[in-house]
Design a protein around this motif. Structure first.
Motif, PDB file in Angstrom:
ATOM      1  N   ASN A 281       0.830  -1.213   0.000  1.00  0.00           N
ATOM      2  CA  ASN A 281       0.000   0.000   0.000  1.00  0.00           C
ATOM      3  C   ASN A 281       0.862   1.260   0.000  1.00  0.00           C
ATOM      4  O   ASN A 281       0.517   2.260   0.623  1.00  0.00           O
ATOM      5  N   ARG A 282       2.009   1.202  -0.682  1.00  0.00           N
ATOM      6  CA  ARG A 282       2.974   2.316  -0.729  1.00  0.00           C
ATOM      7  C   ARG A 282       3.465   2.700   0.660  1.00  0.00           C
ATOM      8  O   ARG A 282       3.795   3.859   0.923  1.00  0.00           O
ATOM      9  N   GLN A 283       3.537   1.727   1.550  1.00  0.00           N
ATOM     10  CA  GLN A 283       4.047   1.919   2.898  1.00  0.00           C
ATOM     11  C   GLN A 283       5.144   0.887   3.165  1.00  0.00           C
ATOM     12  O   GLN A 283       5.130  -0.207   2.578  1.00  0.00           O
ATOM     13  N   PRO A 284       6.105   1.205   4.038  1.00  0.00           N
ATOM     14  CA  PRO A 284       7.116   0.208   4.400  1.00  0.00           C
ATOM     15  C   PRO A 284       6.452  -0.970   5.096  1.00  0.00           C
ATOM     16  O   PRO A 284       5.516  -0.802   5.892  1.00  0.00           O
ATOM     17  N   ALA A 285       6.944  -2.173   4.806  1.00  0.00           N
ATOM     18  CA  ALA A 285       6.327  -3.370   5.361  1.00  0.00           C
ATOM     19  C   ALA A 285       7.387  -4.447   5.553  1.00  0.00           C
ATOM     20  O   ALA A 285       8.534  -4.301   5.124  1.00  0.00           O
ATOM     21  N   PHE A 286       6.999  -5.525   6.201  1.00  0.00           N
ATOM     22  CA  PHE A 286       7.928  -6.618   6.439  1.00  0.00           C
ATOM     23  C   PHE A 286       7.165  -7.926   6.564  1.00  0.00           C
ATOM     24  O   PHE A 286       5.996  -7.960   6.974  1.00  0.00           O
ATOM     25  N   GLY A 287       7.848  -8.999   6.182  1.00  0.00           N
ATOM     26  CA  GLY A 287       7.341 -10.328   6.449  1.00  0.00           C
ATOM     27  C   GLY A 287       7.924 -10.796   7.774  1.00  0.00           C
ATOM     28  O   GLY A 287       9.144 -10.738   7.974  1.00  0.00           O
ATOM     29  N   LEU A 288       7.079 -11.216   8.690  1.00  0.00           N
ATOM     30  CA  LEU A 288       7.507 -11.608  10.027  1.00  0.00           C
ATOM     31  C   LEU A 288       7.450 -13.135  10.143  1.00  0.00           C
ATOM     32  O   LEU A 288       6.409 -13.749   9.881  1.00  0.00           O
ATOM     33  N   TYR A 289       8.579 -13.722  10.530  1.00  0.00           N
ATOM     34  CA  TYR A 289       8.680 -15.172  10.680  1.00  0.00           C
ATOM     35  C   TYR A 289       8.986 -15.494  12.148  1.00  0.00           C
ATOM     36  O   TYR A 289       9.757 -14.791  12.805  1.00  0.00           O
ATOM     37  N   TRP A 290       8.408 -16.593  12.623  1.00  0.00           N
ATOM     38  CA  TRP A 290       8.589 -16.983  14.016  1.00  0.00           C
ATOM     39  C   TRP A 290       9.068 -18.433  14.092  1.00  0.00           C
ATOM     40  O   TRP A 290       8.532 -19.310  13.394  1.00  0.00           O
ATOM     41  N   ARG A 291      10.051 -18.668  14.930  1.00  0.00           N
ATOM     42  CA  ARG A 291      10.515 -20.024  15.205  1.00  0.00           C
ATOM     43  C   ARG A 291      10.073 -20.397  16.612  1.00  0.00           C
ATOM     44  O   ARG A 291      10.501 -19.787  17.591  1.00  0.00           O
ATOM     45  N   ARG A 292       9.219 -21.379  16.698  1.00  0.00           N
ATOM     46  CA  ARG A 292       8.717 -21.816  17.997  1.00  0.00           C
ATOM     47  C   ARG A 292       9.861 -22.365  18.852  1.00  0.00           C
ATOM     48  O   ARG A 292      10.814 -22.945  18.315  1.00  0.00           O
ATOM     49  N   PRO A 293       9.808 -22.186  20.148  1.00  0.00           N
ATOM     50  CA  PRO A 293      10.837 -22.767  21.022  1.00  0.00           C
ATOM     51  C   PRO A 293      10.966 -24.270  20.774  1.00  0.00           C
ATOM     52  O   PRO A 293       9.973 -24.995  20.739  1.00  0.00           O
ATOM     53  N   GLY A 294      12.187 -24.717  20.559  1.00  0.00           N
ATOM     54  CA  GLY A 294      12.433 -26.126  20.297  1.00  0.00           C
ATOM     55  C   GLY A 294      12.343 -26.510  18.843  1.00  0.00           C
ATOM     56  O   GLY A 294      12.688 -27.639  18.468  1.00  0.00           O
ATOM     57  N   ASP A 295      11.885 -25.591  17.986  1.00  0.00           N
ATOM     58  CA  ASP A 295      11.782 -25.859  16.548  1.00  0.00           C
ATOM     59  C   ASP A 295      13.021 -25.322  15.844  1.00  0.00           C
ATOM     60  O   ASP A 295      13.724 -24.455  16.377  1.00  0.00           O
ATOM     61  N   ASP A 296      13.318 -25.826  14.653  1.00  0.00           N
ATOM     62  CA  ASP A 296      14.483 -25.336  13.913  1.00  0.00           C
ATOM     63  C   ASP A 296      14.091 -24.641  12.616  1.00  0.00           C
ATOM     64  O   ASP A 296      14.935 -24.398  11.763  1.00  0.00           O
ATOM     65  N   VAL A 297      12.813 -24.334  12.457  1.00  0.00           N
ATOM     66  CA  VAL A 297      12.319 -23.720  11.231  1.00  0.00           C
ATOM     67  C   VAL A 297      11.586 -22.419  11.562  1.00  0.00           C
ATOM     68  O   VAL A 297      10.763 -22.378  12.484  1.00  0.00           O
ATOM     69  N   PHE A 298      11.894 -21.373  10.808  1.00  0.00           N
ATOM     70  CA  PHE A 298      11.151 -20.117  10.910  1.00  0.00           C
ATOM     71  C   PHE A 298       9.928 -20.210   9.990  1.00  0.00           C
ATOM     72  O   PHE A 298      10.072 -20.459   8.797  1.00  0.00           O
ATOM     73  N   ARG A 299       8.762 -19.997  10.540  1.00  0.00           N
ATOM     74  CA  ARG A 299       7.531 -20.123   9.766  1.00  0.00           C
ATOM     75  C   ARG A 299       6.871 -18.754   9.579  1.00  0.00           C
ATOM     76  O   ARG A 299       6.957 -17.886  10.440  1.00  0.00           O
ATOM     77  N   ALA A 300       6.211 -18.598   8.434  1.00  0.00           N
ATOM     78  CA  ALA A 300       5.500 -17.354   8.154  1.00  0.00           C
ATOM     79  C   ALA A 300       4.503 -17.078   9.267  1.00  0.00           C
ATOM     80  O   ALA A 300       3.706 -17.948   9.637  1.00  0.00           O
ATOM     81  N   PHE A 301       4.539 -15.861   9.796  1.00  0.00           N
ATOM     82  CA  PHE A 301       3.678 -15.514  10.929  1.00  0.00           C
ATOM     83  C   PHE A 301       2.746 -14.344  10.601  1.00  0.00           C
ATOM     84  O   PHE A 301       1.551 -14.412  10.853  1.00  0.00           O
TER      85      PHE A 301
END
Length: 334
Positions: A281-301
């Motif tokens: 929307n012509r605004q700064p943005a970011f994709g936020l990824y989260w890795r659950r405690p004990g997990d080794d993968v960052f997942r789309a959040f």
């Protein structure tokens, strides 16, 4: 125009599709303004193309073909709005929450969605007009989209055609099959509603990201990945908002946002975060990824969209809808 007529007369569907396909991106943006959803907008574009093909004999060449298509698209959106509720925004449903007494449950209501800048850029490139009105920031920013969701469908259509596309009263009335007096009346009522709900910042908007916006995004990403709630809060204005669709819970003011970030985001959820810059929307943005405690993968959040006021972040909208990542073409994060 001659190409369109010649393609339509013999019923050459492939030739007709070749003519209308370059307008797909800008028609999707038009439908997104009307509907507030990427998926609904794409459905409306598909319906527009189908209606245009079946009604191709009705195009007589008296008006530009593009305007003819926009009229069909607008009616497709109005039909969709008769079947669906308007897209919601958390601040319209509830007041600010207490950061120590809140619920983050999702609500099953239609939510306003962000729109990737990469699709806005594609529309501008297709018309070879980087500053085309279809992608202008003041009519695509989330604040504007949230405000026009309050309008009845017909008022919204009039506002978009008159103010965004700069159509004449006559052309708008013809497209909507109403009188010119009805167009003027609808536009007047729409302006009154927007004046009460849209921030008075339109003259300051620019299509390109400002230095302040780029710096704010960079600093937010660095602070968030460090799990540094204090540094992140320092980037906020005193009256900043943190909004989190698909829930109605939101927080107002630096103090309450600081409490929520420290105790929930970087406390209960831990510091396993990664962020990738993008724009919406012509605004700064970011994709936020989260890795659950004990997990080794960052997942789309979530997709985060910032509103930057001067040198401070005035609003963070966190769309906790991982299904949006596909539209933003964000890669997996490791």
């Amino acid at each position: 125009m001659d190409q369109v007529v010649e393609a339509a007369r013999p019923g050459d569907e492939a030739a007709f599709a070749q003519v209308i396909e370059p307008l797909r991106h800008e028609l999707q943006i038009h439908c997104y303004r009307m509907l507030g959803s990427i998926e609904d907008a794409e459905d409306a574009v598909q319906e527009t193309f189908l209606r245009a093909w079946t009604r191709r004999d009705s195009y007589a060449g008296r008006a530009p073909f593009r305007a003819w298509l926009y009229g069909i698209a607008t009616h497709a959106c109005l039909d969709a709005l008769r079947r669906k509720k308007a897209r919601m925004w958390p601040t319209d449903l509830a007041g600010p929450a207490d950061p120590r007494n809140y619920a983050l449950a999702a609500l099953d209501v239609p939510w306003l969605q962000p729109y990737p800048d990469r699709l806005l850029d594609a529309a501008a490139a297709a018309r070879d007009e980087p500053e085309a009105v279809v992608t202008a920031k003041e009519t695509i920013e989330l604040a504007f989209l949230a405000a026009i969701q309050r309008l009845p469908a017909r008022q919204r259509a009039v506002l978009v055609l008159r103010d965004t596309l700069d159509w004449s009263v006559r052309d708008t009335a013809a497209a909507l099959n109403v009188t010119q007096a009805a167009v003027n009346s609808a536009l007047q009522r729409a302006h009154a509603t927007l004046a009460a709900h849209l921030p008075q910042r339109r003259a300051e908007w620019r299509s390109d990201p400002t230095v302040s916006e780029r710096r704010a995004l960079e600093r937010l990403i660095a602070a968030w990945e460090r799990g540094d709630a204090a540094a992140l809060v320092e980037l906020l204005s005193d009256d900043a908002k943190l909004i989190m669709p698909p829930g109605s819970t939101w927080f107002a003011g630096r103090r309450d946002i600081a409490t929520f970030l420290a105790e929930h985001v970087f406390g209960q959820m831990s510091a396993g975060w990664r962020l990738l810059p993008t724009a919406a929307n012509r605004q700064p943005a970011f994709g936020l990824y989260w890795r659950r405690p004990g997990d080794d993968v960052f997942r789309a959040f979530a997709i985060g969209v910032l509103r930057v006021d001067g040198d401070a972040i005035g609003q963070i909208a966190l769309f906790q809808q991982p299904e949006l990542f596909g539209a933003f073409a964000l890669a997996p994060c490791r």
